[in-house]
Design an enzyme around this catalytic site. Structure first.
Site, mmCIF file in Angstrom:
data_model
loop_
_atom_site.group_PDB
_atom_site.id
_atom_site.type_symbol
_atom_site.label_atom_id
_atom_site.label_comp_id
_atom_site.label_asym_id
_atom_site.label_seq_id
_atom_site.Cartn_x
_atom_site.Cartn_y
_atom_site.Cartn_z
ATOM 1 C CE LYS A 48 34.998 38.665 41.031
ATOM 2 N NZ LYS A 48 34.472 38.226 39.715
ATOM 3 C CE1 TYR A 283 65.594 53.130 40.441
ATOM 4 C CE2 TYR A 283 63.338 52.385 40.744
ATOM 5 C CZ TYR A 283 64.647 52.447 41.185
ATOM 6 O OH TYR A 283 64.999 51.816 42.351
HETATM 7 C C1 LIG Z 1 33.239 38.946 39.625
HETATM 8 C C2 LIG Z 1 31.971 38.334 39.258
HETATM 9 C C3 LIG Z 1 30.756 38.944 39.596
HETATM 10 C C4 LIG Z 1 30.659 40.335 40.187
HETATM 11 O O1 LIG Z 1 30.904 41.281 39.163
HETATM 12 P P1 LIG Z 1 30.760 42.839 39.442
HETATM 13 O O2 LIG Z 1 30.753 43.467 38.109
HETATM 14 O O3 LIG Z 1 31.945 43.235 40.258
HETATM 15 O O4 LIG Z 1 29.496 43.006 40.175
HETATM 16 C C5 LIG Z 1 29.592 38.260 39.334
HETATM 17 N N1 LIG Z 1 29.618 37.035 38.764
HETATM 18 C C6 LIG Z 1 30.768 36.437 38.401
HETATM 19 C C7 LIG Z 1 30.734 35.114 37.742
HETATM 20 C C8 LIG Z 1 31.986 37.060 38.621
HETATM 21 O O5 LIG Z 1 33.119 36.477 38.259
#
Ligand SMILES: *Cc1c(COP(=O)(O)O)cnc(C)c1O
Length: 394
Positions: A48, A283
């Protein structure tokens, strides 16, 4: 031209302002190490948010090359993009879990995605899409076991399971998964962990008594994969760990878990100049030179994902030496006080990497900015080109 040194890290290519080098051989090694760790469970590569900033497609392809057969995304759009790019149903199951009303349920069915259902509204929309397309759905029912985010609350769970089973009996769907997500797996010993496992077992027991025969039961994210073997069930969903970043820096660096950081972020020093003492920098003049010194201009800023919270705090390495951001991080650039050193203009500035050249890591930036390393890598901006090396195939 890209040059590789003996540790396999790449140097910034000529003429490039900044880049994120993505070491796909490290990604492959991490996935192999994680699969060895989980042994009896399958592994889902979570890509993702553009693969946590590493590039969803190249990372998904490398995961397939490493033998992974489950891919996870948050949104259906992210999953559909992977299918459109050629990762067909014969190559990977792809689960997506963040649905909103009016979401592309019909397209998801046509692309044979695995679909998470957290509540009745989603089941209703999904079944309408099943009638429209004539394609039965593959469903993972999500229980809220305590995170308080997505998933069905315990008092809504029986109704959701029963409704899904009625649709299954009518040939409209298959309940292939029962799943949930942890709130504090990154805090070993946190009381919510056992409470969530108990709630998960209760939700599973109800579903199984009602007649669900799940192909996969899953709750573990990266920290649970690394620290809670009894939470692995049939499938673990690893995101951060596969990118070689430690999800529990208090407990161990990536190497302590057999992982290697995949992303190295560097930029090219745009200017080195002498300035007098008492000179305001960037800045708001939040930094003044303590005496006559040299300043270096680093041509990346918050538009590139360098947190503004890294002002006067973020570490970089130039020609083997660490320096700290002087004053505010701006949209496109920041300044470091070189303390009289005169590295060459055009010299590589390492913001973070795998540490093998002594450079800072994403965890170091997270600490300096008061955030987590997840956010550091994921927010590296679209203006920073990704350069891939070490891929298993073409
Ligand atoms: C992002 C996510 C993961 C992965 O989490 P990590 O800690 O990066 O391994 C797994 N399950 C769900 C539902 C997530 O949103």
């Amino acid at each position: 031209m890209t040059t590789a040194n003996t540790t396999g890290t790449t140097m910034l290519a000529d003429g490039v302002r900044a880049e994120a080098a993505i070491d796909l051989s490290a990604l492959n090694g991490n996935l192999t190490a994680l699969r060895e760790r989980v042994q009896h469970a399958d592994l889902m590569a979570v890509v993702k948010a553009d693969g946590y900033g590493h590039g969803a497609l190249p990372c998904a392809l490398e995961a397939l090359a490493a033998g992974v057969r489950w891919i996870g995304t948050a949104t259906p759009e992210e999953a559909l993009a992977l299918r459109a790019a050629g990762i067909g149903p014969d190559r990977a199951r792809i689960l997506c879990w963040l649905w909103t009303p009016g979401g592309p349920f019909a397209a998801a069915l046509r692309s044979q995605l695995d679909i998470s259902v957290s509540g009745q509204w989603a089941l209703d929309e999904l079944l309408a899409a099943v009638r429209e397309t004539g394609i039965p759905a593959r469903v993972h029912l999500k229980a809220d076991t305590g995170l308080g985010r997505n998933g069905a609350q315990p008092h809504d769970w029986p109704d959701l399971v029963d409704a899904a089973l009625r649709a299954q009996a009518a040939g409209q769907l298959d309940v292939v998964g029962i799943w949930s997500h942890f709130a504090a797996a990154d805090e070993p010993g946190h009381p919510s962990i056992q409470a969530q496992l108990d709630a998960f077992d209760t939700a599973l027991a109800y579903a199984e008594r009602a007649g669900v025969r799940p192909e996969v039961r899953h709750i573990a994210n990266s920290p649970a994969t690394l620290t809670l073997p009894h939470a692995h069930y049939d499938l673990v969903r690893t995101g951060l760990a596969m990118y070689g970043v430690s999800p529990i820096p208090e407990l161990g660096a990536p190497a302590d878990f057999g992982l290697r950081p995949v992303m190295s972020l560097s930029a090219r020093l745009a200017l080195v100049k002498q300035v007098p003492g008492g000179h305001g920098v960037s800045y708001g003049h939040r930094y003044h030179t303590p005496g006559e010194t040299t300043l270096g201009l680093v041509p990346v800023g918050y538009a590139d994902g360098i947190p503004r919270h890294g002002s006067s705090a973020g570490p970089v390495q130039i020609a083997g030496k660490w320096y700290t951001v002087a004053g505010r991080v701006a949209m496109d650039q920041f300044v470091v006080d070189l303390g009289g050193d005169t590295p060459g203009i055009g010299e590589e500035v390492l913001l973070f990497g795998n540490g093998e050249r002594g450079e800072p890591t994403a965890e170091d930036w997270a600490m300096a900015c008061g955030t987590i390393a997840y956010e550091i890598v994921t927010r590296i901006g679209a203006r920073v080109p990704r350069r891939y090396h070490g891929a298993s195939q073409g």
